[in-house]
Design an enzyme around this catalytic site. Sequence first.
Site, PDB file in Angstrom:
ATOM      1  N   ARG A 237       0.840  -1.184   0.000  1.00  0.00           N
ATOM      2  CA  ARG A 237       0.000   0.000   0.000  1.00  0.00           C
ATOM      3  C   ARG A 237       0.883   1.244   0.000  1.00  0.00           C
ATOM      4  O   ARG A 237       1.875   1.299   0.717  1.00  0.00           O
ATOM      5  CB  ARG A 237      -0.941   0.019   1.225  1.00  0.00           C
ATOM      6  CG  ARG A 237      -2.079  -0.980   1.150  1.00  0.00           C
ATOM      7  CD  ARG A 237      -3.077  -0.610   0.058  1.00  0.00           C
ATOM      8  NE  ARG A 237      -4.240  -1.487  -0.005  1.00  0.00           N
ATOM      9  CZ  ARG A 237      -4.338  -2.540  -0.797  1.00  0.00           C
ATOM     10  NH1 ARG A 237      -3.322  -2.884  -1.589  1.00  0.00           N
ATOM     11  NH2 ARG A 237      -5.454  -3.259  -0.816  1.00  0.00           N
ATOM     12  N   GLU A 266      -3.719   7.351  -6.069  1.00  0.00           N
ATOM     13  CA  GLU A 266      -3.822   6.535  -7.287  1.00  0.00           C
ATOM     14  C   GLU A 266      -5.081   6.906  -8.056  1.00  0.00           C
ATOM     15  O   GLU A 266      -6.148   7.044  -7.447  1.00  0.00           O
ATOM     16  CB  GLU A 266      -3.843   5.045  -6.926  1.00  0.00           C
ATOM     17  CG  GLU A 266      -2.556   4.580  -6.275  1.00  0.00           C
ATOM     18  CD  GLU A 266      -2.525   3.094  -5.962  1.00  0.00           C
ATOM     19  OE1 GLU A 266      -3.509   2.381  -6.276  1.00  0.00           O
ATOM     20  OE2 GLU A 266      -1.517   2.623  -5.410  1.00  0.00           O
ATOM     21  N   HIS A 285      -0.244  -0.121 -10.208  1.00  0.00           N
ATOM     22  CA  HIS A 285      -0.911  -1.015  -9.262  1.00  0.00           C
ATOM     23  C   HIS A 285      -1.412  -2.282  -9.971  1.00  0.00           C
ATOM     24  O   HIS A 285      -2.615  -2.570 -10.006  1.00  0.00           O
ATOM     25  CB  HIS A 285      -2.074  -0.311  -8.561  1.00  0.00           C
ATOM     26  CG  HIS A 285      -2.440  -0.944  -7.251  1.00  0.00           C
ATOM     27  ND1 HIS A 285      -2.992  -0.253  -6.209  1.00  0.00           N
ATOM     28  CD2 HIS A 285      -2.331  -2.236  -6.813  1.00  0.00           C
ATOM     29  CE1 HIS A 285      -3.206  -1.071  -5.188  1.00  0.00           C
ATOM     30  NE2 HIS A 285      -2.817  -2.283  -5.531  1.00  0.00           N
TER      31      HIS A 285
END
Length: 336
Positions: A237, A266, A285
């Site tokens: 994370r 993000e 990601h």
Amino acid sequence: MKPNVVLYKTIPADQLARLQAAFNLTRFDSITDANRQEVIAALRHAQGLIGASHPIGNELLDAAPGLRAISTISVGYDQFSVPELTRRGITLMHTPGVLTETTADTIFTLILTSARRAVELAELVKRGEWRRSIGEEYYGTDVNGKTIGILGMGRIGYAVAKRAHLGFGMPVMYYNDKVNEQAESLLHARRATLDQVLAEADFVCVVLPLLPETEKLIGYAEISKMKPGAILINGSRGKIINEPELIRALQDGVIRGAGLDVFEQEPLPATSPLLALPNVVALPHIGSATHETRHAMVACAVDNLIAALAGDVTQNCVNPGALRNVAATGNEFKGM
């Protein structure tokens, strides 16, 4: 009578059909400002909720007085207040296990590409600037035989350690709240303090959950304890690393580089200073982003919701205490 369920994510047709067969389903592709009131209206009669990639806060929970179970299509659950769900007697289910191996693959991709400067040099070739044999100014660093330090030795941490030790002969050290006996017996991993891992590892891999105690765990001071030639990897994370301080450390040349699949914000803004640094590998990601794994995650989440709304919560439950709260108030599942 079938339970009412709200879906807030696009999912494969076969898994959508399973939900439609098991529940009275109301579908949304996502939760947006444009459809928020429609979602709230649907939640008024919902016993179940399934989806991902959107915070589920008190406004939505207040709109769903009959909500009994939430199934998130993810292993992480930082978009929920687990204590609040537990207080309300709402079971939260997640999808651990199905994304372990592919996430470990992604983390090791970051290790290799960062070490060998693969993204930087691939871009050089694409720009037509490869005109002679690569010289010292573009040399990378070896991975084989180097020490890997893993922050967090759970399922994914162990999978990374297995690749490192068995595939690349890397000594493994790890920082974790408890001993991982399998890693120590099979991979000869050594448990150490955070400072020891930072000081000794050539590659420091963050594989921790985002919790109050892990948020901004790694900042400038911690990065300064690493070897000058070390590389920092984050596949968990973004908020576990203090991103402005990481940027400053990289700009100051404190460590060799960083490989990142996650960020504080993000999508990562195009204006982020990280994107101007040649020693940063930045991925969007993609930890679980394969056809096979994403499908398996949805299937697991559907299984979880079906089980939870049938009162069968024996695995993949984040907050078993919610069941005790339901029992204590006599607020049992109805009409199923």
